[in-house]
Scaffold this motif. Structure first.
Motif, short mmCIF file in Angstrom:
data_model
loop_
_atom_site.label_atom_id
_atom_site.label_comp_id
_atom_site.label_asym_id
_atom_site.label_seq_id
_atom_site.Cartn_x
_atom_site.Cartn_y
_atom_site.Cartn_z
N VAL A 54 0.65 -1.71 0.07
CA VAL A 54 -0.26 -0.11 -0.03
C VAL A 54 0.88 1.00 -0.03
O VAL A 54 1.01 1.86 -0.08
N GLN A 55 2.05 0.84 0.66
CA GLN A 55 2.57 2.52 0.89
C GLN A 55 3.53 2.69 -0.41
O GLN A 55 3.10 3.74 -1.03
N GLN A 56 3.66 1.43 -1.16
CA GLN A 56 4.29 1.64 -2.90
C GLN A 56 3.45 2.51 -3.40
O GLN A 56 3.42 2.81 -4.78
N GLN A 57 1.91 1.59 -3.55
CA GLN A 57 1.44 2.02 -4.63
C GLN A 57 0.52 3.84 -4.57
O GLN A 57 0.41 4.20 -5.16
N LEU A 58 0.98 3.98 -2.99
CA LEU A 58 0.19 5.62 -2.63
C LEU A 58 1.43 6.38 -3.16
O LEU A 58 1.63 7.83 -2.61
N GLY A 59 2.60 5.38 -3.35
CA GLY A 59 4.34 6.62 -2.78
C GLY A 59 4.34 7.06 -1.41
O GLY A 59 4.34 8.35 -1.57
N VAL A 60 4.24 6.17 -0.63
CA VAL A 60 4.40 6.80 1.18
C VAL A 60 5.54 6.20 1.16
O VAL A 60 5.95 4.75 1.22
N THR A 61 6.14 6.21 2.35
CA THR A 61 7.33 5.35 2.96
C THR A 61 6.92 5.07 4.09
O THR A 61 8.16 4.75 4.61
N GLU A 62 6.60 5.34 4.68
CA GLU A 62 6.04 5.46 6.50
C GLU A 62 4.33 5.18 6.84
O GLU A 62 3.41 5.68 5.83
N PRO A 63 4.62 4.72 7.99
CA PRO A 63 2.70 4.90 8.14
C PRO A 63 2.62 5.85 8.65
O PRO A 63 3.46 6.65 8.99
N ASP A 64 0.82 6.25 8.81
CA ASP A 64 0.46 7.58 9.31
C ASP A 64 -0.54 6.76 10.48
O ASP A 64 -1.25 5.51 11.04
N PHE A 65 -1.27 7.58 11.54
CA PHE A 65 -1.79 7.74 12.48
C PHE A 65 -2.65 8.92 12.56
O PHE A 65 -2.92 9.53 12.00
N GLY A 66 -4.16 7.81 13.00
CA GLY A 66 -5.51 8.62 12.61
C GLY A 66 -6.48 8.47 13.87
O GLY A 66 -5.65 8.10 14.77
N THR A 67 -7.59 9.56 14.04
CA THR A 67 -8.44 9.52 15.31
C THR A 67 -9.71 8.81 14.93
O THR A 67 -10.42 9.28 14.18
N LEU A 68 -10.35 7.56 15.38
CA LEU A 68 -11.14 7.36 15.00
C LEU A 68 -12.41 8.21 15.68
O LEU A 68 -11.80 8.43 17.36
N LEU A 69 -13.11 8.76 15.71
CA LEU A 69 -14.51 9.20 15.84
C LEU A 69 -15.96 8.32 15.56
O LEU A 69 -16.24 7.51 15.31
N GLY A 70 -16.73 9.07 17.08
CA GLY A 70 -17.27 8.11 17.44
C GLY A 70 -18.90 8.12 15.67
O GLY A 70 -19.56 7.36 15.58
N SER A 71 -18.69 9.54 15.04
CA SER A 71 -19.83 9.56 13.87
C SER A 71 -19.13 8.91 12.46
O SER A 71 -19.95 8.93 11.84
N MET A 72 -18.14 8.19 13.07
CA MET A 72 -17.15 7.59 12.16
C MET A 72 -18.12 5.72 12.19
O MET A 72 -17.59 5.18 10.90
N ARG A 73 -18.50 5.72 12.98
CA ARG A 73 -19.05 4.10 13.61
C ARG A 73 -20.44 3.68 12.50
O ARG A 73 -21.05 4.88 12.06
#
Length: 171
Positions: free
Chosen positions: A73-92
């Motif tokens: 996936v990193q190669q597909q999207l041209g990135v070299t490291e993971p990313d981190f995010g926040t999950l919100l109640g509205s996303m459930r």
């Protein structure tokens, strides 16, 4: 005379651009053109700013996510490291529910493993095995990822600023 710094202006512009995309359901150009293609810290500042706005408007933080963990996936999207995010109640999305595609911009769905943590993680162990006692259970999950960046033209700064390309149906 403005007391805002050029850095503050860049962060504000990028955050506003992503919020506008979420609200209008119209993808925007990559924010790396505003933040700089290597400014990871600024990208997390933008992410934090937009999450704080959503929480102030009544949303709740329900978890965290790590994205871009596979080399493919990193190669597909041209990135070299993971990313981190926040999950919100509205996303459930409750089991057996649907998500209206009109509420999304450029959705993709991914099969994931979701871990329910038994207690807050206050110290990151040196060895991942040290996390095992903190996991209450693991569950299958489907994640809707949805970039606010035009054509998914993302680099690491874009996806981080965009909350790890997390679905943001409520804008």
């Amino acid at each position: 005379m403005s007391t805002r710094s050029p850095v503050h202006d860049r962060l504000h512009d990028a955050a506003h651009s992503l919020r506008r995309a979420a609200t209008t359901r119209t993808p925007v150009p990559a924010v790396r053109t505003t933040l700089g293609s290597a400014d990871i810290r600024a990208a997390y500042d933008v992410q934090r700013h937009n999450i704080q706005r959503l929480v102030a408007a009544g949303d709740t933080i329900v978890g965290r996510k790590i994205g871009l963990t596979s080399a493919a996936v990193q190669q597909q999207l041209g990135v070299t490291e993971p990313d981190f995010g926040t999950l919100l109640g509205s996303m459930r999305v409750p089991n057996h529910s649907t998500v209206a595609c009109t509420k999304l911009l450029q959705p993709k769905i991914e099969a994931e493993v979701a871990f329910e943590i038994a207690e807050p993680i206050t110290r990151v162990p040196n060895d991942p095995e040290g996390l095992v006692p903190l996991i209450r259970c693991a569950r299958p999950a489907l994640e809707i990822v949805d970039s606010r960046i035009e054509r998914w033209d993302i680099a690491i700064v874009d996806t981080i600023a965009d909350n790890a390309s997390s679905d943001d149906r409520d804008g």
